[in-house]
Design a protein around this motif. Structure first.
Motif, mmCIF file in Angstrom:
data_model
loop_
_atom_site.group_PDB
_atom_site.id
_atom_site.type_symbol
_atom_site.label_atom_id
_atom_site.label_comp_id
_atom_site.label_asym_id
_atom_site.label_seq_id
_atom_site.Cartn_x
_atom_site.Cartn_y
_atom_site.Cartn_z
ATOM 1 N N LEU A 91 49.238 27.343 6.846
ATOM 2 C CA LEU A 91 47.872 27.161 7.325
ATOM 3 C C LEU A 91 47.242 28.539 7.375
ATOM 4 N N GLY A 92 46.176 28.769 6.615
ATOM 5 C CA GLY A 92 45.625 30.109 6.505
ATOM 6 C C GLY A 92 44.113 30.143 6.527
ATOM 7 N N GLN A 93 43.606 31.328 6.800
ATOM 8 C CA GLN A 93 42.163 31.563 6.774
ATOM 9 C C GLN A 93 41.902 32.922 6.138
ATOM 10 N N GLU A 94 40.879 32.989 5.286
ATOM 11 C CA GLU A 94 40.472 34.241 4.642
ATOM 12 C C GLU A 94 39.004 34.509 4.937
ATOM 13 N N MET A 95 38.649 35.802 5.010
ATOM 14 C CA MET A 95 37.267 36.222 5.210
ATOM 15 C C MET A 95 36.887 37.260 4.162
ATOM 16 N N TYR A 96 35.678 37.128 3.648
ATOM 17 C CA TYR A 96 35.143 38.067 2.666
ATOM 18 C C TYR A 96 33.765 38.505 3.136
ATOM 19 N N SER A 97 33.466 39.795 2.976
ATOM 20 C CA SER A 97 32.173 40.305 3.425
ATOM 21 C C SER A 97 31.707 41.424 2.495
ATOM 22 N N PRO A 98 30.391 41.694 2.461
ATOM 23 C CA PRO A 98 29.861 42.757 1.595
ATOM 24 C C PRO A 98 30.153 44.136 2.163
ATOM 25 N N ASP A 99 29.696 45.148 1.469
ATOM 26 C CA ASP A 99 29.976 46.536 1.837
ATOM 27 C C ASP A 99 29.347 46.906 3.170
ATOM 28 N N ASP A 100 28.111 46.490 3.422
ATOM 29 C CA ASP A 100 27.403 46.823 4.659
ATOM 30 C C ASP A 100 27.209 45.553 5.472
ATOM 31 N N ILE A 101 28.021 45.370 6.515
ATOM 32 C CA ILE A 101 27.962 44.142 7.295
ATOM 33 C C ILE A 101 26.849 44.172 8.342
ATOM 34 N N THR A 102 26.144 45.289 8.482
ATOM 35 C CA THR A 102 25.062 45.371 9.471
ATOM 36 C C THR A 102 23.761 44.779 8.949
ATOM 37 N N LEU A 103 23.694 44.441 7.661
ATOM 38 C CA LEU A 103 22.483 43.879 7.069
ATOM 39 C C LEU A 103 22.476 42.364 7.212
ATOM 40 N N ALA A 104 21.363 41.811 7.722
ATOM 41 C CA ALA A 104 21.230 40.369 7.851
ATOM 42 C C ALA A 104 21.049 39.703 6.494
ATOM 43 N N ASN A 105 20.507 40.443 5.538
ATOM 44 C CA ASN A 105 20.305 39.919 4.187
ATOM 45 C C ASN A 105 20.916 40.902 3.188
ATOM 46 N N PRO A 106 22.219 40.801 2.948
ATOM 47 C CA PRO A 106 22.901 41.769 2.069
ATOM 48 C C PRO A 106 22.341 41.708 0.653
ATOM 49 N N PRO A 107 22.500 42.784 -0.119
ATOM 50 C CA PRO A 107 22.038 42.782 -1.512
ATOM 51 C C PRO A 107 22.668 41.641 -2.308
ATOM 52 N N LEU A 108 21.888 41.070 -3.195
ATOM 53 C CA LEU A 108 22.367 39.938 -3.987
ATOM 54 C C LEU A 108 23.443 40.338 -4.983
ATOM 55 N N ASP A 109 23.554 41.642 -5.267
ATOM 56 C CA ASP A 109 24.552 42.084 -6.234
ATOM 57 C C ASP A 109 25.838 42.567 -5.569
ATOM 58 N N ASP A 110 26.027 42.233 -4.276
ATOM 59 C CA ASP A 110 27.249 42.619 -3.568
ATOM 60 C C ASP A 110 28.089 41.375 -3.264
ATOM 61 N N GLN A 111 29.322 41.607 -2.862
ATOM 62 C CA GLN A 111 30.232 40.539 -2.462
ATOM 63 C C GLN A 111 29.558 39.596 -1.467
ATOM 64 N N PRO A 112 29.492 38.291 -1.745
ATOM 65 C CA PRO A 112 28.908 37.357 -0.770
ATOM 66 C C PRO A 112 29.825 37.183 0.445
ATOM 67 N N TYR A 113 29.218 36.839 1.583
ATOM 68 C CA TYR A 113 30.020 36.398 2.714
ATOM 69 C C TYR A 113 30.697 35.083 2.357
ATOM 70 N N ALA A 114 31.977 34.965 2.702
ATOM 71 C CA ALA A 114 32.698 33.722 2.430
ATOM 72 C C ALA A 114 33.854 33.580 3.411
ATOM 73 N N GLY A 115 34.028 32.375 3.913
ATOM 74 C CA GLY A 115 35.175 32.055 4.746
ATOM 75 C C GLY A 115 35.928 30.891 4.132
ATOM 76 N N ASP A 161 30.973 47.192 14.591
ATOM 77 C CA ASP A 161 29.719 46.650 14.057
ATOM 78 C C ASP A 161 29.734 45.125 13.995
ATOM 79 N N GLU A 162 28.635 44.522 14.432
ATOM 80 C CA GLU A 162 28.506 43.076 14.347
ATOM 81 C C GLU A 162 28.184 42.657 12.916
ATOM 82 N N PRO A 163 28.931 41.709 12.355
ATOM 83 C CA PRO A 163 28.592 41.218 11.008
ATOM 84 C C PRO A 163 27.348 40.324 11.097
ATOM 85 N N ARG A 164 26.246 40.754 10.508
ATOM 86 C CA ARG A 164 24.956 40.086 10.716
ATOM 87 C C ARG A 164 24.551 39.148 9.583
#
Length: 334
Positions: A91-115, A161-164
């Motif tokens: 039973l597992g869980q993975e998290m993916y986040s972009p380079d700058d997690i302080t941005l509420a709207n990360p750049p479209l050319d960066d790693q998407p948020y994914a759980g 930092d809070e992931p926004r």
């Protein structure tokens, strides 16, 4: 969202299977996090709790592990009397986040948020120098994985930092992935009177909406009282119990060092390429990606402790910083 019935059923099978466990069955807790390497981007965290069986043939006729293996004996070599078969569930869980997690709207050319929340049903089959693994992954990506709430809570707990940007994460989608991998103990030898070593080429093929592609690699291990278990794998490749398969409790100290490299040919990789059946953020994953992993395992009595570091080559064209993470795995035989 209702939890998929398949996930609940497999979790119950794990609990029931533990109650009928043979001597060499084991629990494994694996934690992977990029903070171990001082970064906080791309693949940022993974947690897996696994139960692995002993040799299926060591269980009584009619026991849950035997009956479960018989349900899957249409797979080549599974439950074949000429091979040793081991079952495991994770039973597992993975998290993916972009380079700058302080941005509420990360750049479209960066790693998407994914759980990703998943259950892996795995069969390991061994004979002589060959090892074969079949894995079925069932899970869900999106808010239903609860990755957003967990990462926000952890970052608040450790005052970082809070992931926004989790409102932009990949949407809910059920996951199904089938994986086959094989490894061969190609070369073995001794160094002095105390150390032994081995080289293990390996390869895999995967099909599904989590990962579709192939891989090939080479794993090397050297150690003192080297265990018969075949090294350490990562959650990202679907096998988090490799340190316990084919081995049991050690009467003496065992210490090993391992390293390996793997090349992936990628047709689809969910955390980058996005969901298949719903519109989502995405970046185009590179068709060829490499990784290197190095670490060590320590065994004594019923316990196994493994540590590793993993580094990836560039996985998409506009990647700001290469993905890297550390792994910690603790196993207990009972």
């Amino acid at each position: 969202m209702r939890r998929p019935r398949h996930l609940s059923a497999l979790c119950l099978l794990v609990v029931a299977g533990v109650c009928q466990a043979a001597t060499d069955s084991a629990f494994t807790l694996t934690v992977e996090n990029d903070k171990f390497t001082g970064s906080d981007n791309n693949y940022t965290n993974g947690v897996g709790l696994s139960w692995s069986s002993g040799d299926i043939a060591s269980y009584e006729e009619g026991s849950l592990p035997r009956r479960w293996a018989e349900l899957w004996d249409f797979l080549p070599r599974v439950a074949n009397e000429d091979f040793r078969t081991y079952a495991s569930w994770t039973l597992g869980q993975e998290m993916y986040s972009p380079d700058d997690i302080t941005l509420a709207n990360p750049p479209l050319d960066d790693q998407p948020y994914a759980g990703v929340l998943f259950v892996d049903n795995t069969f390991h089959v061994r004979r002589n120098r060959w090892g074969h693994t079949w894995n079925v992954r069932l899970g869900v990506v999106g808010p239903a994985s609860q990755a957003d709430n967990i990462q926000t809570w952890v970052h608040d707990l450790i005052d970082t930092d809070e992931p926004r940007g989790w409102d932009t994460q990949l949407p809910n989608e059920l996951l199904l992935n089938l994986d086959y991998s094989a490894g061969y103990v190609w070369r073995t030898g001794e160094v002095g009177k105390s150390f032994t070593w081995r080289l293990i080429p390996n390869g895999s093929v995967s099909l599904g909406n989590y990962f579709t592609g192939v891989s090939a690699g080479l794993h090397a291990e050297i150690g003192w009282n080297l265990s018969d278990a075949l090294g350490m794998s990562t959650l990202r490749h679907g096998i988090s119990t490799a340190t316990t398969i084919g081995a049991g409790p050690q009467d003496h100290w065992s210490i090993s060092f391992f390293a390996g490299g793997t090349a992936f040919g990628i047709a689809h990789y969910l955390p980058l390429d996005g969901t298949l059946f719903r519109d989502s953020r995405s970046v185009d994953s590179k068709k060829l990606v490499g990784l290197i992993t190095a670490g060590m395992s320590i065994r004594r009595g019923p316990f196994v402790l493994s540590l590793a570091q993993t580094y990836f080559s560039k996985s998409f064209e506009t990647e700001r910083e290469g993905a890297e993470f550390g792994s910690l795995s603790l196993s207990w035989y009972f």
